[in-house]
Design a protein around this motif. Sequence first.
Motif, PDB file in Angstrom:
ATOM      1  N   LEU A   1      19.688  27.620  44.939  1.00  0.00           N
ATOM      2  CA  LEU A   1      19.536  26.708  46.075  1.00  0.00           C
ATOM      3  C   LEU A   1      18.076  26.436  46.413  1.00  0.00           C
ATOM      4  O   LEU A   1      17.785  25.539  47.194  1.00  0.00           O
ATOM      5  CB  LEU A   1      20.304  27.243  47.283  1.00  0.00           C
ATOM      6  N   ASP A   2      17.142  27.187  45.806  1.00  0.00           N
ATOM      7  CA  ASP A   2      15.719  26.865  45.928  1.00  0.00           C
ATOM      8  C   ASP A   2      15.356  25.684  45.026  1.00  0.00           C
ATOM      9  O   ASP A   2      14.323  25.058  45.206  1.00  0.00           O
ATOM     10  CB  ASP A   2      14.853  28.071  45.541  1.00  0.00           C
ATOM     11  N   VAL A   3      16.221  25.418  44.039  1.00  0.00           N
ATOM     12  CA  VAL A   3      15.946  24.388  43.041  1.00  0.00           C
ATOM     13  C   VAL A   3      16.779  23.137  43.283  1.00  0.00           C
ATOM     14  O   VAL A   3      16.278  22.016  43.185  1.00  0.00           O
ATOM     15  CB  VAL A   3      16.225  24.943  41.625  1.00  0.00           C
ATOM     16  N   VAL A   4      18.068  23.317  43.556  1.00  0.00           N
ATOM     17  CA  VAL A   4      18.978  22.199  43.824  1.00  0.00           C
ATOM     18  C   VAL A   4      19.773  22.510  45.082  1.00  0.00           C
ATOM     19  O   VAL A   4      19.931  23.666  45.459  1.00  0.00           O
ATOM     20  CB  VAL A   4      19.956  21.937  42.646  1.00  0.00           C
ATOM     21  N   SER A   5      20.300  21.471  45.708  1.00  0.00           N
ATOM     22  CA  SER A   5      21.155  21.656  46.877  1.00  0.00           C
ATOM     23  C   SER A   5      22.551  22.085  46.415  1.00  0.00           C
ATOM     24  O   SER A   5      22.905  21.930  45.231  1.00  0.00           O
ATOM     25  CB  SER A   5      21.245  20.356  47.674  1.00  0.00           C
ATOM     26  N   LEU A   6      23.363  22.585  47.334  1.00  0.00           N
ATOM     27  CA  LEU A   6      24.726  22.971  46.983  1.00  0.00           C
ATOM     28  C   LEU A   6      25.527  21.776  46.459  1.00  0.00           C
ATOM     29  O   LEU A   6      26.208  21.901  45.428  1.00  0.00           O
ATOM     30  CB  LEU A   6      25.430  23.646  48.157  1.00  0.00           C
ATOM     31  N   PRO A   7      25.447  20.579  47.091  1.00  0.00           N
ATOM     32  CA  PRO A   7      26.169  19.428  46.511  1.00  0.00           C
ATOM     33  C   PRO A   7      25.682  19.092  45.092  1.00  0.00           C
ATOM     34  O   PRO A   7      26.489  18.746  44.235  1.00  0.00           O
ATOM     35  CB  PRO A   7      25.882  18.289  47.488  1.00  0.00           C
ATOM     36  N   GLN A   8      24.381  19.212  44.849  1.00  0.00           N
ATOM     37  CA  GLN A   8      23.876  18.961  43.496  1.00  0.00           C
ATOM     38  C   GLN A   8      24.419  20.003  42.522  1.00  0.00           C
ATOM     39  O   GLN A   8      24.820  19.662  41.405  1.00  0.00           O
ATOM     40  CB  GLN A   8      22.348  18.970  43.485  1.00  0.00           C
ATOM     41  N   PHE A   9      24.460  21.251  42.940  1.00  0.00           N
ATOM     42  CA  PHE A   9      24.994  22.296  42.072  1.00  0.00           C
ATOM     43  C   PHE A   9      26.472  22.041  41.787  1.00  0.00           C
ATOM     44  O   PHE A   9      26.947  22.251  40.679  1.00  0.00           O
ATOM     45  CB  PHE A   9      24.774  23.688  42.671  1.00  0.00           C
TER      46      PHE A   9
END
Length: 157
Positions: free
Chosen positions: A34-42
């Motif tokens: 979550l430091d790299v992508v948001s939860l929706p992106q993940f």
Amino acid sequence: MDAFTAADARVADATLAASRALLGVVARSVVATLDVVSLPQFRVLVMLSSSGPTRMGAVAERMGVIPSTFSRFIDRMVAGGWVERAASPDSRREVLLELTSSGRRLVDDVTECRRADISAILSIMTPDQRTALQHALQAFADAAGEPQAADLLTLGL
């Protein structure tokens, strides 16, 4: 239908405790991501990981978002190097989304983190306990059936 017994309640409580433990594993595995992508992106990365190249409209629908809004969302993921767009071989009007090697590595890293955490927990158990757990979890999974993709996507699974 059989009455719910005290023994059934104990099994349900143990199952709830195990589900909380597994949710802890999931949460720990995704924190660094979550430091790299948001939860929706993940969630999109997980979806593409399991389904392969997918029409952008189908991904937007599964995510429950408006395609025009989703297009801007995907723009950020493409810019981040997580997914790429490609023309569909079936229709030039359709756009396919596909994981890049970086997107695949991110999903694989989270999965491996989960596997390592679960292995550490299992190492505390005796071989007989692990075997019993394997049989019990398989029986539970068989009885529950496959979860709906939308349910899993909510948690980034």
